[in-house]
Design a protein around this motif. Structure first.
Motif, PDB file in Angstrom:
ATOM      1  N   SER A 129       0.868  -1.180   0.000  1.00  0.00           N
ATOM      2  CA  SER A 129       0.000   0.000   0.000  1.00  0.00           C
ATOM      3  C   SER A 129       0.897   1.219   0.000  1.00  0.00           C
ATOM      4  O   SER A 129       1.578   1.496   0.992  1.00  0.00           O
ATOM      5  CB  SER A 129      -0.917  -0.009   1.233  1.00  0.00           C
ATOM      6  OG  SER A 129      -1.660   1.191   1.306  1.00  0.00           O
ATOM      7  N   VAL A 130       0.938   1.936  -1.126  1.00  0.00           N
ATOM      8  CA  VAL A 130       1.837   3.069  -1.308  1.00  0.00           C
ATOM      9  C   VAL A 130       1.021   4.306  -1.659  1.00  0.00           C
ATOM     10  O   VAL A 130       0.164   4.247  -2.555  1.00  0.00           O
ATOM     11  CB  VAL A 130       2.856   2.770  -2.429  1.00  0.00           C
ATOM     12  CG1 VAL A 130       3.812   3.948  -2.610  1.00  0.00           C
ATOM     13  CG2 VAL A 130       3.635   1.509  -2.121  1.00  0.00           C
ATOM     14  N   ALA A 178       7.370   5.173  -3.475  1.00  0.00           N
ATOM     15  CA  ALA A 178       7.398   4.269  -4.626  1.00  0.00           C
ATOM     16  C   ALA A 178       8.765   3.609  -4.795  1.00  0.00           C
ATOM     17  O   ALA A 178       8.876   2.520  -5.367  1.00  0.00           O
ATOM     18  CB  ALA A 178       7.018   5.023  -5.895  1.00  0.00           C
ATOM     19  N   SER A 179       9.829   4.261  -4.281  1.00  0.00           N
ATOM     20  CA  SER A 179      11.163   3.682  -4.412  1.00  0.00           C
ATOM     21  C   SER A 179      11.283   2.366  -3.652  1.00  0.00           C
ATOM     22  O   SER A 179      12.092   1.499  -4.011  1.00  0.00           O
ATOM     23  CB  SER A 179      12.218   4.673  -3.918  1.00  0.00           C
ATOM     24  OG  SER A 179      12.084   4.907  -2.515  1.00  0.00           O
ATOM     25  N   ASP A 202       1.927  -6.485  -5.632  1.00  0.00           N
ATOM     26  CA  ASP A 202       0.548  -6.080  -5.904  1.00  0.00           C
ATOM     27  C   ASP A 202       0.229  -4.848  -5.060  1.00  0.00           C
ATOM     28  O   ASP A 202       0.292  -4.914  -3.825  1.00  0.00           O
ATOM     29  CB  ASP A 202      -0.426  -7.219  -5.565  1.00  0.00           C
ATOM     30  CG  ASP A 202      -0.203  -8.445  -6.438  1.00  0.00           C
ATOM     31  OD1 ASP A 202       0.263  -8.264  -7.579  1.00  0.00           O
ATOM     32  OD2 ASP A 202      -0.499  -9.563  -5.985  1.00  0.00           O
ATOM     33  N   GLN A 203      -0.080  -3.740  -5.721  1.00  0.00           N
ATOM     34  CA  GLN A 203      -0.399  -2.508  -4.998  1.00  0.00           C
ATOM     35  C   GLN A 203      -1.893  -2.493  -4.702  1.00  0.00           C
ATOM     36  O   GLN A 203      -2.721  -2.450  -5.619  1.00  0.00           O
ATOM     37  CB  GLN A 203       0.021  -1.288  -5.808  1.00  0.00           C
ATOM     38  CG  GLN A 203       1.529  -1.216  -6.034  1.00  0.00           C
ATOM     39  CD  GLN A 203       1.988   0.153  -6.476  1.00  0.00           C
ATOM     40  OE1 GLN A 203       1.409   1.168  -6.078  1.00  0.00           O
ATOM     41  NE2 GLN A 203       3.052   0.196  -7.278  1.00  0.00           N
ATOM     42  N   VAL A 204      -2.192  -2.527  -3.415  1.00  0.00           N
ATOM     43  CA  VAL A 204      -3.578  -2.569  -2.946  1.00  0.00           C
ATOM     44  C   VAL A 204      -3.722  -1.581  -1.793  1.00  0.00           C
ATOM     45  O   VAL A 204      -2.761  -0.891  -1.413  1.00  0.00           O
ATOM     46  CB  VAL A 204      -3.965  -3.998  -2.485  1.00  0.00           C
ATOM     47  CG1 VAL A 204      -3.939  -4.971  -3.657  1.00  0.00           C
ATOM     48  CG2 VAL A 204      -3.000  -4.482  -1.409  1.00  0.00           C
ATOM     49  N   SER A 205      -4.894  -1.529  -1.207  1.00  0.00           N
ATOM     50  CA  SER A 205      -5.109  -0.674  -0.042  1.00  0.00           C
ATOM     51  C   SER A 205      -4.457  -1.286   1.187  1.00  0.00           C
ATOM     52  O   SER A 205      -4.088  -2.462   1.189  1.00  0.00           O
ATOM     53  CB  SER A 205      -6.607  -0.482   0.199  1.00  0.00           C
ATOM     54  OG  SER A 205      -7.202  -1.726   0.538  1.00  0.00           O
ATOM     55  N   ALA A 206      -4.349  -0.469   2.233  1.00  0.00           N
ATOM     56  CA  ALA A 206      -3.704  -0.947   3.453  1.00  0.00           C
ATOM     57  C   ALA A 206      -4.479  -2.115   4.062  1.00  0.00           C
ATOM     58  O   ALA A 206      -3.883  -3.119   4.493  1.00  0.00           O
ATOM     59  CB  ALA A 206      -3.580   0.196   4.456  1.00  0.00           C
ATOM     60  N   GLU A 207      -5.819  -2.023   4.092  1.00  0.00           N
ATOM     61  CA  GLU A 207      -6.619  -3.089   4.673  1.00  0.00           C
ATOM     62  C   GLU A 207      -6.506  -4.373   3.862  1.00  0.00           C
ATOM     63  O   GLU A 207      -6.383  -5.472   4.400  1.00  0.00           O
ATOM     64  CB  GLU A 207      -8.087  -2.664   4.770  1.00  0.00           C
ATOM     65  CG  GLU A 207      -8.361  -1.532   5.744  1.00  0.00           C
ATOM     66  CD  GLU A 207      -7.941  -0.182   5.178  1.00  0.00           C
ATOM     67  OE1 GLU A 207      -7.616  -0.111   3.959  1.00  0.00           O
ATOM     68  OE2 GLU A 207      -7.921   0.802   5.939  1.00  0.00           O
ATOM     69  N   GLU A 208      -6.528  -4.229   2.542  1.00  0.00           N
ATOM     70  CA  GLU A 208      -6.449  -5.416   1.693  1.00  0.00           C
ATOM     71  C   GLU A 208      -5.074  -6.061   1.772  1.00  0.00           C
ATOM     72  O   GLU A 208      -4.953  -7.289   1.696  1.00  0.00           O
ATOM     73  CB  GLU A 208      -6.775  -5.046   0.248  1.00  0.00           C
ATOM     74  CG  GLU A 208      -6.866  -6.269  -0.661  1.00  0.00           C
ATOM     75  CD  GLU A 208      -7.276  -5.904  -2.076  1.00  0.00           C
ATOM     76  OE1 GLU A 208      -7.271  -6.812  -2.928  1.00  0.00           O
ATOM     77  OE2 GLU A 208      -7.590  -4.725  -2.320  1.00  0.00           O
ATOM     78  N   ALA A 209      -4.020  -5.249   1.937  1.00  0.00           N
ATOM     79  CA  ALA A 209      -2.675  -5.809   2.053  1.00  0.00           C
ATOM     80  C   ALA A 209      -2.581  -6.728   3.257  1.00  0.00           C
ATOM     81  O   ALA A 209      -2.032  -7.843   3.171  1.00  0.00           O
ATOM     82  CB  ALA A 209      -1.655  -4.688   2.155  1.00  0.00           C
ATOM     83  N   GLN A 210      -3.125  -6.297   4.397  1.00  0.00           N
ATOM     84  CA  GLN A 210      -3.114  -7.133   5.593  1.00  0.00           C
ATOM     85  C   GLN A 210      -3.976  -8.373   5.411  1.00  0.00           C
ATOM     86  O   GLN A 210      -3.618  -9.473   5.832  1.00  0.00           O
ATOM     87  CB  GLN A 210      -3.617  -6.317   6.787  1.00  0.00           C
ATOM     88  CG  GLN A 210      -2.820  -5.054   7.087  1.00  0.00           C
ATOM     89  CD  GLN A 210      -1.492  -5.361   7.734  1.00  0.00           C
ATOM     90  OE1 GLN A 210      -1.238  -6.481   8.130  1.00  0.00           O
ATOM     91  NE2 GLN A 210      -0.627  -4.357   7.828  1.00  0.00           N
ATOM     92  N   ALA A 211      -5.127  -8.188   4.751  1.00  0.00           N
ATOM     93  CA  ALA A 211      -6.038  -9.314   4.560  1.00  0.00           C
ATOM     94  C   ALA A 211      -5.432 -10.375   3.654  1.00  0.00           C
ATOM     95  O   ALA A 211      -5.617 -11.579   3.880  1.00  0.00           O
ATOM     96  CB  ALA A 211      -7.361  -8.803   3.970  1.00  0.00           C
ATOM     97  N   PRO A 214       2.859   4.814   5.052  1.00  0.00           N
ATOM     98  CA  PRO A 214       1.865   5.815   5.484  1.00  0.00           C
ATOM     99  C   PRO A 214       1.806   7.000   4.527  1.00  0.00           C
ATOM    100  O   PRO A 214       2.757   7.289   3.794  1.00  0.00           O
ATOM    101  CB  PRO A 214       2.377   6.233   6.869  1.00  0.00           C
ATOM    102  CG  PRO A 214       3.850   6.004   6.806  1.00  0.00           C
ATOM    103  CD  PRO A 214       4.036   4.797   5.946  1.00  0.00           C
ATOM    104  N   ASP A 215       0.665   7.708   4.569  1.00  0.00           N
ATOM    105  CA  ASP A 215       0.528   8.937   3.791  1.00  0.00           C
ATOM    106  C   ASP A 215       1.525   9.972   4.294  1.00  0.00           C
ATOM    107  O   ASP A 215       1.813  10.059   5.487  1.00  0.00           O
ATOM    108  CB  ASP A 215      -0.904   9.482   3.910  1.00  0.00           C
ATOM    109  CG  ASP A 215      -1.930   8.552   3.246  1.00  0.00           C
ATOM    110  OD1 ASP A 215      -1.535   7.859   2.290  1.00  0.00           O
ATOM    111  OD2 ASP A 215      -3.098   8.539   3.684  1.00  0.00           O
ATOM    112  N   GLY A 216       2.034  10.767   3.378  1.00  0.00           N
ATOM    113  CA  GLY A 216       2.999  11.802   3.757  1.00  0.00           C
ATOM    114  C   GLY A 216       4.377  11.270   4.059  1.00  0.00           C
ATOM    115  O   GLY A 216       5.192  11.963   4.662  1.00  0.00           O
ATOM    116  N   PHE A 217       4.678  10.035   3.619  1.00  0.00           N
ATOM    117  CA  PHE A 217       5.974   9.422   3.899  1.00  0.00           C
ATOM    118  C   PHE A 217       7.114  10.248   3.303  1.00  0.00           C
ATOM    119  O   PHE A 217       8.086  10.584   3.992  1.00  0.00           O
ATOM    120  CB  PHE A 217       5.992   7.989   3.341  1.00  0.00           C
ATOM    121  CG  PHE A 217       7.330   7.310   3.436  1.00  0.00           C
ATOM    122  CD1 PHE A 217       7.757   6.733   4.616  1.00  0.00           C
ATOM    123  CD2 PHE A 217       8.179   7.254   2.333  1.00  0.00           C
ATOM    124  CE1 PHE A 217       8.987   6.106   4.700  1.00  0.00           C
ATOM    125  CE2 PHE A 217       9.405   6.631   2.412  1.00  0.00           C
ATOM    126  CZ  PHE A 217       9.809   6.053   3.592  1.00  0.00           C
TER     127      PHE A 217
END
Length: 382
Positions: free
Chosen positions: A50-51, A59-60, A76-85, A99-102
């Motif tokens: 989740s990026v 992205a790096s 696979d780029q997915v949402s944070a919840e889906e990544a954990q699932a 996290p946002d603002g990284f």
């Protein structure tokens, strides 16, 4: 006399056992253990990431995972919840949530936490992926250190972002270079082959020279001395038998061992020179044992002790990294010099590059031959 002794030794099964069978069996065992660790098959893994969109620094992390060549990593780029699932459902071996603002936090020197979750049964592939991520994060954290140091040093706020960007994209000033055999270092497999060949060389050459002690005990030495020939020819014949047996056995061990472990020792001419010098050094040691041993049993015990000591010190089972005075003393060991010479030839060195190992082995041979002439023959009067 030499031909007769060689025929007797060839018919003696113990020569083949100690010269070839035992060392080849040990090499085979080492090949099974070391070869299995060197030929680990890495499997492809899937990483759910989740990026934040538009964040180049975040992205790096994903880009670095895609550049791993040892095995395939599917991101696979997915949402944070889906990544954990996906990790919990065993559809991915690793979840990475940035996290946002990284990127902005990195540029401003503020802390940022990347959340990673390993799946059940994660293996070495997942650990490699985590190491890659940690390496990228360590590089990015350099910008945070630069920003903090710049702010404390009074650098203008408008220049901190440029400093952070420069620290993030800068090429590392210190790099790691993998050592090569040209630095006189054999690989682990090559060192074992060379060490085993050197160790059992010390056993093989004993079948010739130490035959003097056995013939003395059996009473055949007196009959040989009664023949119309110089007594020195008897000793020379025994020494030649040892030399031939040692040269042949060592050559076979190096050849078969290199095939077992898939290593190359380089120039055949240079390797042959090393083998001949090593055999000369080992044979010379047997002359000392033949002089000081009263019985064949004493000679065999002394041979075994010296072979094991010199073999282990020369890296027959594991390389020794000894420095200082002890290291310089161990360098005078002909088995260690033999292994070092093979390290040089393995790295591309020729005859002109192995002068030091050759000098050590030949010097050892000259000293031992000289001592064998000076020491009293303890068994002659028996």
């Amino acid at each position: 006399m030499t031909a007769s002794d060689l025929r007797q030794r060839v018919r003696d099964r113990s020569v083949f056992i100690f010269a070839l069978v035992v060392p080849l069996a040990l090499m085979f065992v080492f090949n099974l253990t070391i070869g299995s660790t060197n030929d680990v098959a890495l499997k492809a893994i899937t990483v759910s990431a989740s990026v934040p969109a538009g964040d180049e620094l975040a992205a790096s992390l994903v880009t670095a995972l895609g550049q791993v060549d040892a095995f395939a990593i599917t991101v696979d780029q997915v949402s944070a919840e889906e990544a954990q699932a996906r990790v919990r459902a065993d559809k991915a071996q690793l979840a990475v949530v940035v996290p946002d603002g990284f990127g902005e936090a990195i540029r401003q020197g503020r802390p940022a936490v990347v959340d990673v979750t390993e799946g059940n049964g994660s293996g070495i592939e997942t650990q490699i992926a985590l190491s890659v991520l940690q390496g990228v994060l360590d590089h990015l954290s350099a910008s945070a250190v630069v920003v903090t140091a710049g702010a404390q040093s009074g650098v203008a706020q408008g220049q901190l972002g440029a400093l952070a960007q420069q620290a993030t994209t800068a090429t590392p000033a210190v790099t790691l270079t993998e050592g090569k055999a040209s630095t006189e270092q054999l690989s682990t497999s090559g060192a074992l082959v060379a060490g085993q060949a050197g160790l059992f060389l010390l056993f093989t050459v004993g079948f010739g020279v130490l035959g003097l002690v056995a013939e003395r005990e059996q009473g055949t030495m007196a009959r040989l001395r009664s023949m119309p020939m110089s007594p020195g020819l008897i000793v020379a014949a025994k020494g030649l038998v040892s030399y031939i047996l040692g040269a042949v056995a060592t050559s076979v061990l190096l050849t078969v061992g290199s095939l077992f472990f898939k290593v190359s020792f380089g120039s055949l001419i240079a390797v042959a020179a090393l083998v001949l010098c090593a055999v000369a050094a080992a044979t010379s040691l047997m002359f000392i044992i033949a002089r000081v041993a009263r019985t064949a049993e004493q000679a065999n015990v002394a041979q075994s002790i010296l072979a094991l000591v010199l073999g282990v010190a020369g890296g027959a089972f594991f390389p020794l990294g000894v420095t200082g005075l002890a290291g310089r003393i161990l360098d005078l060991n002909p088995i260690a010099a033999f292994s070092r010479g093979l390290g040089i030839t393995s790295g591309g060195g020729g005859l002109g590059s192995i002068g030091v190992p050759v000098a050590i082995m030949l010097g050892f041979a000259v000293i031992c031959f000289g001592l064998s002439r000076l020491l009293p023959d303890r068994g002659r009067d028996l």
